[in-house]
Scaffold this motif. Structure first.
Motif, short mmCIF file in Angstrom:
data_model
loop_
_atom_site.label_atom_id
_atom_site.label_comp_id
_atom_site.label_asym_id
_atom_site.label_seq_id
_atom_site.Cartn_x
_atom_site.Cartn_y
_atom_site.Cartn_z
N SER A 152 0.82 -1.22 0.00
CA SER A 152 0.00 0.00 0.00
C SER A 152 0.86 1.26 0.00
CB SER A 152 -0.94 0.00 1.21
OG SER A 152 -1.87 -1.05 1.12
N LYS A 153 2.00 1.23 0.68
CA LYS A 153 2.87 2.40 0.71
C LYS A 153 3.36 2.73 -0.70
CE LYS A 153 5.24 5.65 2.74
NZ LYS A 153 4.56 6.78 3.42
N ALA A 154 3.71 1.72 -1.49
CA ALA A 154 4.14 1.96 -2.86
C ALA A 154 2.99 2.54 -3.69
CB ALA A 154 4.65 0.66 -3.49
N LEU A 155 1.79 2.01 -3.50
CA LEU A 155 0.62 2.53 -4.22
C LEU A 155 0.36 3.98 -3.83
CD1 LEU A 155 -1.78 -0.54 -3.86
CD2 LEU A 155 -0.67 0.23 -5.96
N GLN A 156 0.54 4.29 -2.56
CA GLN A 156 0.33 5.65 -2.08
C GLN A 156 1.32 6.62 -2.72
OE1 GLN A 156 0.70 6.03 2.21
NE2 GLN A 156 1.14 8.21 2.04
N ILE A 157 2.59 6.24 -2.76
CA ILE A 157 3.63 7.10 -3.35
C ILE A 157 3.32 7.37 -4.82
CG2 ILE A 157 6.06 7.15 -4.06
CD1 ILE A 157 6.69 5.71 -1.40
N ALA A 158 2.81 6.35 -5.53
CA ALA A 158 2.52 6.49 -6.96
C ALA A 158 1.11 7.02 -7.22
CB ALA A 158 2.70 5.14 -7.64
N ASN A 159 0.38 7.38 -6.15
CA ASN A 159 -0.98 7.92 -6.28
C ASN A 159 -1.92 6.97 -7.05
OD1 ASN A 159 -0.50 10.48 -4.95
ND2 ASN A 159 0.69 11.04 -6.77
N ILE A 160 -1.81 5.68 -6.74
CA ILE A 160 -2.68 4.68 -7.37
C ILE A 160 -3.79 4.31 -6.38
CG2 ILE A 160 -2.82 2.33 -8.29
CD1 ILE A 160 0.11 2.59 -9.11
N GLY A 161 -5.03 4.53 -6.80
CA GLY A 161 -6.17 4.22 -5.94
C GLY A 161 -7.31 3.65 -6.73
N SER A 162 -8.46 3.60 -6.12
CA SER A 162 -9.63 2.98 -6.75
C SER A 162 -10.06 3.73 -8.02
CB SER A 162 -10.79 2.92 -5.77
OG SER A 162 -11.12 4.21 -5.30
N GLN A 163 -9.74 5.03 -8.09
CA GLN A 163 -10.17 5.82 -9.25
C GLN A 163 -9.11 5.87 -10.36
OE1 GLN A 163 -13.37 6.97 -9.29
NE2 GLN A 163 -13.42 5.81 -7.35
N THR A 164 -7.96 5.30 -10.11
CA THR A 164 -6.89 5.35 -11.12
C THR A 164 -7.22 4.46 -12.30
OG1 THR A 164 -5.30 5.63 -9.31
CG2 THR A 164 -4.40 5.15 -11.49
N LYS A 165 -7.12 5.02 -13.49
CA LYS A 165 -7.45 4.26 -14.70
C LYS A 165 -6.24 3.45 -15.17
CE LYS A 165 -10.95 7.53 -16.36
NZ LYS A 165 -11.33 8.44 -17.47
N ASN A 166 -6.54 2.35 -15.86
CA ASN A 166 -5.47 1.55 -16.44
C ASN A 166 -4.73 2.33 -17.51
OD1 ASN A 166 -6.09 -0.76 -14.94
ND2 ASN A 166 -7.57 -1.48 -16.46
N PRO A 167 -3.42 2.19 -17.60
CA PRO A 167 -2.69 2.81 -18.70
C PRO A 167 -2.86 1.98 -19.96
CG PRO A 167 -1.19 1.50 -17.39
CD PRO A 167 -2.54 1.40 -16.72
N PRO A 168 -2.48 2.51 -21.14
CA PRO A 168 -2.47 1.68 -22.34
C PRO A 168 -1.59 0.44 -22.11
CG PRO A 168 -2.13 4.00 -22.91
CD PRO A 168 -2.06 3.90 -21.41
N ASN A 169 -2.09 -0.72 -22.49
CA ASN A 169 -1.37 -1.99 -22.33
C ASN A 169 -0.94 -2.23 -20.88
OD1 ASN A 169 -0.24 -4.44 -23.22
ND2 ASN A 169 1.79 -3.51 -23.36
N GLY A 170 -1.87 -1.98 -19.97
CA GLY A 170 -1.56 -2.23 -18.57
C GLY A 170 -2.84 -2.40 -17.76
N ILE A 171 -2.74 -3.12 -16.64
CA ILE A 171 -3.92 -3.37 -15.80
C ILE A 171 -3.54 -3.18 -14.33
CG2 ILE A 171 -5.61 -5.08 -15.02
CD1 ILE A 171 -5.23 -6.49 -17.73
N ILE A 172 -4.29 -2.35 -13.64
CA ILE A 172 -4.20 -2.26 -12.19
C ILE A 172 -5.25 -3.23 -11.66
CG2 ILE A 172 -4.45 -0.78 -10.16
CD1 ILE A 172 -3.94 1.62 -12.11
N GLU A 173 -4.81 -4.36 -11.15
CA GLU A 173 -5.78 -5.36 -10.67
C GLU A 173 -6.53 -4.80 -9.46
OE1 GLU A 173 -5.23 -9.97 -10.37
OE2 GLU A 173 -4.91 -9.12 -8.38
N LYS A 174 -7.86 -4.94 -9.49
CA LYS A 174 -8.68 -4.42 -8.39
C LYS A 174 -9.62 -5.50 -7.87
CE LYS A 174 -8.40 0.32 -10.12
NZ LYS A 174 -9.11 1.48 -10.70
#
Length: 541
Positions: A152-174
């Motif tokens: 979670s600390k890494a996600l926090q630093i990168a500002n990745i949360g429930s509203q973060t959209k997937n990048p092209p050719n990538g998936i944030i598993e939720k």
């Protein structure tokens, strides 16, 4: 004229004939000036000549790794290695032990976890890492390099949360609530590595220096350093490589393959800037798909264990074909990562389309990995002049049962069809994909001739085994040909560049099981001894 170095052995594998011979090799400056029986070159020995007699130990051309990610590989050498873990908890414990060696303000980085070897075979989550590391960022790379496990600390630093959209050719598993699980697939990992890779120039120099040491220990005298998604290539720094060359400290030949992305102006600039004997841009690289285990490899038919999933190309078909036509027009060799049968077909179709548009030329394009191929495409490599770039040990890295559950038994016959490609006339070029595998070429050689799978016992598709001669050729002459350097590299011949290695045994005289245990006694690159197990060299007149 006196030689700088003369090496002799009862087992010199020149790469020209299919078995070792009793020969001596004389080196002056960075060239081989003679390959003959000892009595014919004795006159080349002077008082300052280094003379080595290796008995029955084998001398051969230097290994040329056709597929490497040098900086990421070097980073993996000093981080946590999780390949031995057999559960999520065990992996966390390994990371905890490693974390004790790392400064509190540094990212905790690990490599090589593979949940297909775990009892439950399920992806891990951020929660187990959070319990151990609530306040320190952690990023752990999967064994295949195409997804990461973070806390979670890494996600926090990168500002990745429930509203973060997937990048092209990538998936944030939720999860079912829409919250990140801690697994980032393909290009989503670059959201994290952008922060984790914030290294100084001094740190990058240290990493590259360590890579050169590792290459010497493994007998690797040339590499092809390929673009490998932002996750794998974020550490690449061509200026650092150039600094080492200027300082005469570059102890491997580096062939650089930056991204194929439609930016021909930048590609041409890089090719114009880096074009020396030791450091040159040799082509461009891009991804067509992902990997089988994450079901991102692009298939014609759905995955056997996920009937709605085919995988997808990383870029649109139109974009891929346009990029190839444009780069081919400027004379670039192109390398496509293609693992699934549909991806391999698309790579070959793109090369054929470029021939139709630009005309045929000696392009030496290649397809990387070629894990699951459609039988109709096997013969196309030879007819199109496309190189089959493969890493034989990879089919033993993936747990076989999990792999075959993904692809289904009907496709299993067409997994890593090395011999079928060779018999159909394709040129083979071997490598490691370091850090996806260790930089040790002998593991690839062993796997190519035995086809022993991940169990360490079963032979997977025995008809796809190749001979030791063909395997060595695919690790020496094949890559030299693939980089348009067969006239100066890949075999031991008078006039060629002095890149060669000495092994502790004659591979042709030992049981295949012994090959993976062989070691390097000496590595010579560009006429210089860059690695030796011996502390001193005998000097005789």
């Amino acid at each position: 004229m006196k030689a700088d170095i003369v090496l002799s052995s009862n087992a010199v594998f020149t790469g020209i004939v299919n078995k070792p011979q009793k020969l001596s090799i004389a080196i002056l400056d960075n060239r081989i000036i003679a390959v003959s029986p000892f009595e014919e070159i004795e006159s080349l020995i002077g008082e300052n000549t280094i003379v080595q007699q290796f008995g029955d130990q084998m001398i051969m051309p230097g290994f040329h790794d056709f597929h490497v990610h040098a900086m990421m590989g070097s980073l993996s050498l000093e981080c946590a290695n999780l390949f031995s873990a057999r559960s999520e908890n065990e992996a966390v414990q390994i990371v905890q032990e490693y974390a004790k060696t790392v400064s509190e303000d540094e990212w905790i980085i690990g490599f090589m976890w593979d949940s297909s070897y775990w009892n439950n075979k399920k992806f891990p989550t951020r929660f187990s890492l959070d319990e151990a590391f609530p306040n320190r960022p952690v990023v752990l790379f999967h064994a295949e390099g195409h997804y990461t496990w973070v806390n979670s600390k890494a996600l926090q630093i990168a500002n990745i949360g429930s509203q973060t959209k997937n990048p092209p050719n990538g998936i944030i598993e939720k999860d079912q609530n829409g919250d990140p699980t801690g697994i980032l697939i393909e290009e989503a990992s670059s959201f994290i590595t952008k922060y984790a890779y914030d290294f100084s120039k001094l740190k990058k120099r240290d990493l590259f220096r360590n890579f050169l040491v590792e290459a010497g220990k493994n007998g690797v005298t040339s590499i092809n350093n390929l673009y490998g998604t932002e996750t794998l290539s974020g550490l690449d720094d061509f200026e650092v490589f150039s600094e080492f060359e200027i300082e005469e400290a570059l102890s491997v030949r580096m062939h650089l393959y930056p991204a194929l992305n439609g930016d021909m102006k930048e590609a041409l600039r890089l090719r114009g800037k880096y074009h020396s004997d030791k450091l040159r841009v040799s082509g461009l690289k891009q991804f067509i798909d992902g990997v089988v285990t994450s079901r991102t490899a692009y298939m014609f038919e759905p995955y056997a264990d996920a009937p709605d999933t085919f995988g997808l190309p990383a870029h649109s078909i139109e974009e891929i074909k346009k990029w190839v036509v444009d780069a081919d027009r400027y004379g670039f060799s192109i390398r496509f990562h293609a693992i699934g049968d549909a991806a391999i077909r698309l790579a070959l179709d793109s090369y054929e389309n470029a021939q139709n548009v630009n005309g045929k030329r000696d392009s030496r394009h290649s397809v990387e990995h070629i894990e699951v191929i459609h039988p109709n495409d096997i013969s196309r490599f030879a007819s199109l002049g496309v190189i089959a770039s493969m890493q034989p040990d990879h089919f033993a890295l993936s747990e076989r049962t999990t792999y075959t559950e993904r692809i289904g038994s009907h496709r299993e016959k067409y997994v890593f069809v090395i011999n079928s490609l060779k018999k159909a006339g394709a040129r083979l070029a071997f490598g490691t994909d370091f850090p996806i595998d260790s930089l040790n070429p002998l593991l690839q050689i062993y796997r190519a001739i035995t086809r022993i799978d991940s169990s360490g016992k079963e032979v997977w598709n025995p008809e796809e085994r190749i001979s030791l001669f063909d395997a060595l050729k695919a690790y020496t002459f094949g890559p030299a040909f693939g980089t348009f350097r067969e006239h100066e590299l890949g075999t031991l011949e008078e006039g060629k560049l002095a890149d060669l290695v000495v092994l502790d045994r004659n591979l042709f005289e030992v049981h295949p099981e012994e090959i993976k245990d062989a070691s390097i006694l000496m590595t010579i690159c560009d006429g210089k001894i860059v690695y030796s197990k011996q502390k001193a060299y005998s000097q005789t007149r």
